[in-house]
Design an enzyme around this catalytic site. Structure first.
Site, PDB file in Angstrom:
ATOM      1  N   ASP A   1       0.828  -1.210   0.000  1.00 17.14           N
ATOM      2  CA  ASP A   1       0.000   0.000   0.000  1.00 17.14           C
ATOM      3  C   ASP A   1       0.866   1.264   0.000  1.00 17.14           C
ATOM      4  OD1 ASP A   1      -2.376   1.340  -0.037  1.00 17.14           O
ATOM      5  OD2 ASP A   1      -3.085   0.612   1.899  1.00 17.14           O
TER       6      ASP A   1
ATOM      7  N   CYS B   1      -1.536  -1.087  -4.175  1.00 18.03           N
ATOM      8  CA  CYS B   1      -2.603  -0.198  -3.700  1.00 18.03           C
ATOM      9  C   CYS B   1      -1.958   1.174  -3.475  1.00 18.03           C
ATOM     10  CB  CYS B   1      -3.181  -0.773  -2.413  1.00 18.03           C
ATOM     11  SG  CYS B   1      -4.687   0.027  -1.853  1.00 18.03           S
TER      12      CYS B   1
ATOM     13  N   ASP C   1     -10.914   3.986  -1.564  1.00 13.51           N
ATOM     14  CA  ASP C   1     -11.541   3.034  -0.643  1.00 13.51           C
ATOM     15  C   ASP C   1     -13.063   3.137  -0.698  1.00 13.51           C
ATOM     16  OD1 ASP C   1      -8.892   2.887   0.127  1.00 13.51           O
ATOM     17  OD2 ASP C   1      -9.329   2.920   2.265  1.00 13.51           O
TER      18      ASP C   1
HETATM   19  C1  9PG Z   1      -5.175   0.753   5.682  1.00 11.89           C
HETATM   20  C2  9PG Z   1      -5.948   1.157   4.448  1.00 11.89           C
HETATM   21  C3  9PG Z   1      -6.585  -0.041   3.703  1.00 11.89           C
HETATM   22  C4  9PG Z   1      -7.217   0.460   2.414  1.00 11.89           C
HETATM   23  C5  9PG Z   1      -6.170   1.178   1.581  1.00 11.89           C
HETATM   24  C6  9PG Z   1      -5.589   2.318   2.376  1.00 11.89           C
HETATM   25  O1  9PG Z   1      -5.760   9.302   2.238  1.00 11.89           O
HETATM   26  N1  9PG Z   1      -5.790   8.631   3.250  1.00 11.89           N
HETATM   27  O2  9PG Z   1      -5.689   9.124   4.375  1.00 11.89           O
HETATM   28  C7  9PG Z   1      -5.969   7.236   3.111  1.00 11.89           C
HETATM   29  C8  9PG Z   1      -5.966   6.420   4.230  1.00 11.89           C
HETATM   30  C9  9PG Z   1      -6.164   5.061   4.081  1.00 11.89           C
HETATM   31  C10 9PG Z   1      -6.362   4.549   2.816  1.00 11.89           C
HETATM   32  C11 9PG Z   1      -6.376   5.350   1.708  1.00 11.89           C
HETATM   33  C12 9PG Z   1      -6.164   6.711   1.839  1.00 11.89           C
HETATM   34  O3  9PG Z   1      -6.615   3.218   2.652  1.00 11.89           O
HETATM   35  O4  9PG Z   1      -6.703   1.646   0.386  1.00 11.89           O
HETATM   36  O5  9PG Z   1      -7.762  -0.610   1.675  1.00 11.89           O
HETATM   37  O6  9PG Z   1      -5.614  -1.015   3.419  1.00 11.89           O
HETATM   38  O7  9PG Z   1      -5.027   1.845   3.598  1.00 11.89           O
HETATM   39  O8  9PG Z   1      -4.679   1.854   6.363  1.00 11.89           O
END
Ligand code: 9PG
Length: 509
Positions: free
Chosen positions: A325, A365, A384
């Site tokens: 990720d 991801c 998400d």
């Molecule tokens: C775990 C998550 C999950 C999820 C991923 C990812 O921008 N943001 O603050 C942000 C936070 C989390 C995020 C995407 C963007 O999700 O897509 O499936 O694994 O991390 O923390």
């Protein structure tokens, strides 16, 4: 090396029945049945469509992707600190609509004029007069060597034109084999970071009876972003958990972010010299959702050795499916130890990870899309999902459509389905539960249909949260191998059932 503007020539390009005045680099223009191959270098096309719609392709998994109206200028995401998590931070304040790698314009009869890069590091901009493509940066700097690559220019029906482009990308960047994507149970959308060994073992007991392939532990198991060891909530360690997962016949899956580092980690404290800095020596920020965090300079040889060691360690624990990720962290702008274009640095780091992972499955991801092709097995193609439809304040008032919500996820993923020919496309999980869920049945049905169309099935619903009817729906979903036919821009027939996503798309413009 990018040819400078004086090496460009004015030509009239014929593509289909269009004649387009253009400036392209000197070199041969090759004719193909579906369009033209243009020489390496910047391209400017004086299109005849005026203020039409532009297909802007976001940089990474969560970056907004879809048709925008050229009459409305782009508005950057707020607050500023969210920008790298939303899209390519270099272009976020551009006054011109800018897409990553490709862009297209809509002709009055519905056909599209597509300009698609064949190599890494390209951007496509549009306004009412011109469609422009360039490889970044437009001029070479001391620290970042410029890239230049060729282009595909296609004009035709949307599906066939994107498909022709996908075939060229497959040839240039590669694609993964034609296997079926694994069916995944993922902990995130039920428990978020609040997971423990006991809770995971409890859910494993329920999930083991269903036809999943992978049981994937998401964020919450690690000591820190950078310290990829089990925390105190996993007292037996991650290897023991992988053994328990394997014993139920499922493949163990694990989430981690190999390219970013939180300052509250041992890694950060022990190796400040491994971090990416900008030209003023400041650390490059990658995001803020676990407090601030930064990017590794993946061109440092010790970082490369650490990366390979990390991936070997987690696969050595028994994890066969890695959800990697926040991958854009390795492609952020900065002054690298070994100067090279940021997308090349990213791809090189991803290849190190790929080699170390052997035949384990890699789901990218938060991953730059084009530069991941041919290296990863699957890609998250949208932001998400969430157990709600939309967050008006964030989507509309802060102009941030990269935030969680079923609508944003469906919107971006629908415009990335053409990638199915190149990689497993993950539109994120489907909900079957009513517990802790604000989505209506119709909204959940959209998610389910999209997963079947995209060919990637995942959920986070713990079976114990489902009533008997919901459980049956999940079982039917996992068993389904429907024939999918696209019958309109946003219309599909799934084994004879018509699904129309237009209502999800239209109001967004
Ligand atoms: C775990 C998550 C999950 C999820 C991923 C990812 O921008 N943001 O603050 C942000 C936070 C989390 C995020 C995407 C963007 O999700 O897509 O499936 O694994 O991390 O923390």
């Amino acid at each position: 090396m990018q040819p400078d503007a004086s090496q460009r020539e004015s030509v009239v390009l014929r593509v289909g029945d269009l004649r387009i005045p253009a400036a392209v680099a000197r070199g041969p223009v090759e004719e193909r049945p579906e369009g033209l191959l243009l020489p390496k270098g910047p391209v400017t096309l004086l299109h005849p469509f005026g203020t039409t719609r532009f297909l802007r392709h976001g940089w990474h998994s969560w970056s907004p992707t879809g048709w925008v109206d050229l009459a409305k200028p782009p508005v950057p995401v707020y607050p500023e600190y969210r920008r790298p998590m939303a899209d390519d931070p270099v272009y976020v304040t551009s006054s011109c609509h800018t897409g990553s790698g490709l862009g297209a314009l809509r002709a009055p009869d519905g056909r599209i004029l597509l300009l698609g890069a064949l190599e890494l590091g390209a951007h496509v901009q549009a306004d009412a007069e011109a469609l422009r493509g360039f490889y970044e940066p437009p001029v070479e700097t001391s620290q970042t060597s410029a890239l230049a690559g060729g282009w595909f220019l296609g004009y035709g029906e949307e599906g066939t034109t994107l498909s022709a482009y996908a075939r060229l990308l497959a040839r240039g960047l590669g694609k993964r084999g034609p296997t079926r994507a694994p069916r995944v149970w993922c902990s995130w959308y039920a428990f978020y970071r609040d997971i423990s060994q006991d809770e995971m073992l409890g859910v494993l007991g329920q999930v083991g009876e269903l036809k999943f392939d992978v049981f994937q532990v998401d964020d919450g198991w690690q000591r820190g972003i950078g310290d990829w060891e089990a925390n105190d909530r996993f007292p037996s360690g991650m290897e023991a958990l992988a053994e328990r997962i394997s014993a139920t016949g499922l493949q163990p899956g694990l989430w981690l972010c190999p390219f970013i580092v939180s300052p509250r980690t041992r890694l950060f404290q022990q190796h400040p010299e491994w971090l990416l800095r900008d030209s003023t020596g400041r650390l490059v920020e990658a995001g803020h959702n676990w407090g601030d965090y930064y990017c590794l300079d993946t061109t440092v040889p010790d970082v490369q050795a650490w990366l390979a060691g990390l991936i070997r360690r987690v696969t050595g624990w028994g994890y066969r499916y890695l959800k990697l990720d926040f991958l854009y962290g390795a492609a952020m702008p900065g002054e690298r130890h070994r100067p090279m274009h940021r997308e090349q640095a990213y791809r090189e780091a991803l290849e190190i990870v790929r080699d170390a992972a052997g035949d384990a499955y890699i789901l990218g991801c938060g991953a730059p899309i084009l530069s991941s092709l041919g290296v990863v097995d699957g890609l998250r193609i949208g932001p998400d999902v969430a157990p709600f439809w939309d967050n008006y304040d964030r989507s509309e008032l802060l102009h941030d459509r990269s935030g969680p919500g079923a609508r944003n996820a469906i919107h971006t993923s629908l415009h990335r389905l053409w990638l199915r020919e190149l990689v497993h496309t993950d539109p994120d999980v489907v909900y079957f539960r009513t517990r802790y869920n604000l989505l209506t049945t119709a909204q959940k049905d959209y998610l389910k249909a999209l997963a079947l169309i995209a060919g990637f099935k995942a959920t986070s619903d713990p079976p114990a949260w489902l009533d008997p009817e919901e459980r049956t729906a999940l079982e039917t979903f996992l068993a389904a191998e429907p024939a999918v036919i696209q019958s309109g821009p946003y219309r599909f027939r799934i084994d004879g059932d018509e699904v129309d996503f237009s209502a999800v798309i239209e109001p967004a413009g």
